[in-house]
Every structure is written in C-alpha cells, then in structure tokens.
Design an enzyme around this catalytic site. Structure first.
Site, short mmCIF file in Angstrom:
data_model
loop_
_atom_site.label_atom_id
_atom_site.label_comp_id
_atom_site.label_asym_id
_atom_site.label_seq_id
_atom_site.Cartn_x
_atom_site.Cartn_y
_atom_site.Cartn_z
CE1 TYR A 1 -4.78 -5.29 -5.01
CE2 TYR A 1 -6.23 -4.09 -3.54
CZ TYR A 1 -5.03 -4.20 -4.20
OH TYR A 1 -4.08 -3.23 -4.07
CG HIS B 1 -5.18 0.71 -5.59
ND1 HIS B 1 -5.19 -0.09 -4.47
CD2 HIS B 1 -6.17 0.24 -6.39
CE1 HIS B 1 -6.15 -1.00 -4.58
NE2 HIS B 1 -6.76 -0.82 -5.73
NE ARG C 1 -3.54 -2.25 2.76
CZ ARG C 1 -3.27 -3.41 3.38
NH1 ARG C 1 -2.08 -3.59 3.96
NH2 ARG C 1 -4.17 -4.38 3.43
CE LYS D 1 -6.41 -0.95 4.85
NZ LYS D 1 -7.66 -1.08 4.07
CG HIS E 1 -6.10 -8.47 0.92
ND1 HIS E 1 -6.22 -8.80 -0.40
CD2 HIS E 1 -5.92 -7.12 0.95
CE1 HIS E 1 -6.14 -7.72 -1.15
NE2 HIS E 1 -5.95 -6.69 -0.34
NE ARG F 1 -2.62 -3.24 -1.76
CZ ARG F 1 -2.33 -4.10 -0.79
NH1 ARG F 1 -1.06 -4.43 -0.57
NH2 ARG F 1 -3.28 -4.65 -0.06
#
Length: 300
Positions: free
Chosen positions: A281, A246, A152, A176, A272, A249
């Site tokens: 994705y 993005h 990211r 995250k 993820h 990625r």
C-alpha cells in the site's frame, strides 16, 4: 433476469449470514457480495441449474464467458471472486459442487497504486473548498480528516461525534472486522473539524444524528457522495482522473514513511491486519526510488 426464491438463493443467504456474523463483514461488503451472487444465481437458473451442488466445470466456464466485454475486467474479476468465495464456503460445509472452483486469474489486472500527491498539490486541492459555506466547511473538514488520519472513506463518513476527542486531538475508529484503533489528529486537521462542528454542521443538521459528516440535506453522508465531491475538487485542481478519498489515505501513508515513520506504526494507524498489506500500500513510486538511488550511490 433475477433469481427467484430457490435453493440457490437460500445458500446465498446462508453465506451472507456467515460473512456478517462469523467474519464481521461490513454492510457495504455484504451488499456487494449479495449483488454479485444474485446475478450469478440468475445466470445459473437461466441454464437450468437449481442447486449449487449440480454445477459442473462446463457450467462455470459458461458463466465466466458471460462476463466479457462490455463488462469491465475489474467487475468480472469481482463477480468471479464472489462466486469462488461462496462455493468454497459451501464445499467446506458439504453443500458445494464437486467441480474445481473458478479461477480469477484470467480477469486479474496488474496491481496498481495511486500516486501520492505532492504536498503543494495536496494543499491546492484542500484549499478549493469554499469554507464560507457550510457544505464547503464540511468538505474541507472531511478531506482534512481522511488525509490527516489516513482513514478509509467509509470510516470517515460513518464517524460518530462521540468518537472524536478534539482536546486530545485523537479519533477512535472501528475498522474492518470490528477492530478499534486510536489515531492522533494533526493540529491543522483538528482545527478544521472543530470549525466545521461549530459553524458548518449546525446549519446542515436536520433532526437527531450522531454522525460528524452530514449531506447537503442534513442526512448522514454517504461514501458515494464523498467520492463525488472529491472528484469535483480534483477536476477543478486540474488533477488527472482517478483521484479519490483512497488517494488521500495513500498520500497520508507515503508521507509518514517518507518522514521516517516506522512501518509497524503506519500499519497500526491504517488499521491493516497484515504488515504485507502496508508494504504494498505504501511503496514509493519508481521516480522516488531512482532519485534516492542517484543521490546515494557513489557510481550513479
């Protein structure tokens, strides 16, 4: 109009603390929620509401109606979603309205995925950075890293030098919710990062900083700057609007899958939590699907 200190603002701060402490939200996410919710609080104060418990369905409809043109649909959806998340939290804690929560359905736009860049286009894009300059070396290393490790943009910009292991060609990423993953680096990627660290970064750094990527003025590089730089390169390469970090990625993920990588492996590399996110994705575009069908089906 900005909301003054009130019960509305106090409850927003309560919700933001919940996001930071209990859900591990990033500073960027927390700031986005704060901006959206303070705008909502200002609106409700403007129509005489001073407590989230007092909000009724007509008030929510008025707020949704206020999020019309010229506001972008995506912005309207985000603001409604932010309000819905906070009201849901308040309801769970017996501090929210009795009214039904607002729906984001009316603002939702079809989910789209950026097209993966073909390898020759990607190579052309990466080669545009003027690596005779420290800033060009930085840009090349940054783009190589986002594509080569599927990071990211925030993960790349916030990368600390201690998290890089160029001898082992790997990088440790905290993504995250504080989840840490170790991602291998292609030899080509490691080469450009090493070159930047040796010949580019020392000419940019001002003072003490542990960050890998620095701005033109020697400070920590911001994600907005990374977006801006890539937009310039994409424009110079003649690529359509919308190419962003993005996109790199996404290209990383699609190239891995097309090369035969297992979906679970790609999930781990991307960081993820859900395999479903990876499936959406990384789905191939219809041209690729049709080409494979025509090649494989005996009656095609």
């Amino acid at each position: 109009m900005e909301a003054q200190d009130s019960r509305l603002v106090e409850d927003i701060e309560w919700f933001l603390d919940h996001l930071k402490v209990e859900r591990g939200a990033s500073p960027h996410t927390t700031e986005a929620y704060a901006n959206d919710l303070k705008l909502a609080a200002a609106f409700f104060e403007g129509i005489g509401i001073d407590d989230w418990r007092s909000i009724e369905a007509p008030h929510l409809l008025r707020y949704e109606s206020s999020l019309s043109h010229p506001l972008a649909r995506s912005t309207a959806q985000r603001r409604i979603s932010s309000l819905r998340s906070m009201l849901k939290f308040l309801k769970r804690n017996s501090a929210g309205p009795k009214a039904d929560l607002p729906s984001t359905g009316g603002f939702r736009k079809p989910k789209t995925l950026p097209k993966a860049l073909p390898m020759e286009v990607l190579e052309r894009l990466l080669a545009l950075a003027d690596t005779s300059k420290p800033t060009g070396l930085r840009d090349r290393a940054l783009m190589e890293l986002i594509y080569g490790a599927g990071l990211r943009v925030s993960e790349a910009c916030e990368l600390d030098r201690a998290s890089l292991d160029l001898e082992e060609r790997a990088v440790r990423i905290t993504g995250k919710r504080g989840k840490t993953r170790r991602v291998p680096l292609p030899e080509h990627t490691a080469h450009w990062i090493d070159l930047y660290l040796r010949e580019g970064r020392p000419k940019l750094v001002v003072g003490a900083s542990g960050r890998v990527f620095l701005s033109d003025t020697g400070r920590n590089m911001l994600r907005q700057k990374a977006y801006e730089r890539l937009r310039r390169y994409a424009s110079a390469a003649g690529l359509p609007d919308g190419v962003s970090p993005h996109t790199l990625r996404h290209t990383y993920a699609v190239h891995l899958l097309r090369g035969g990588a297992d979906l679970r492996v790609v999930q781990e590399l991307l960081g993820h939590e859900s395999i479903a996110t990876t499936q959406v994705y990384t789905q191939l575009d219809m041209d690729e699907v049709k080409a494979r069908y025509l090649k494989a089906h005996p009656r095609a």
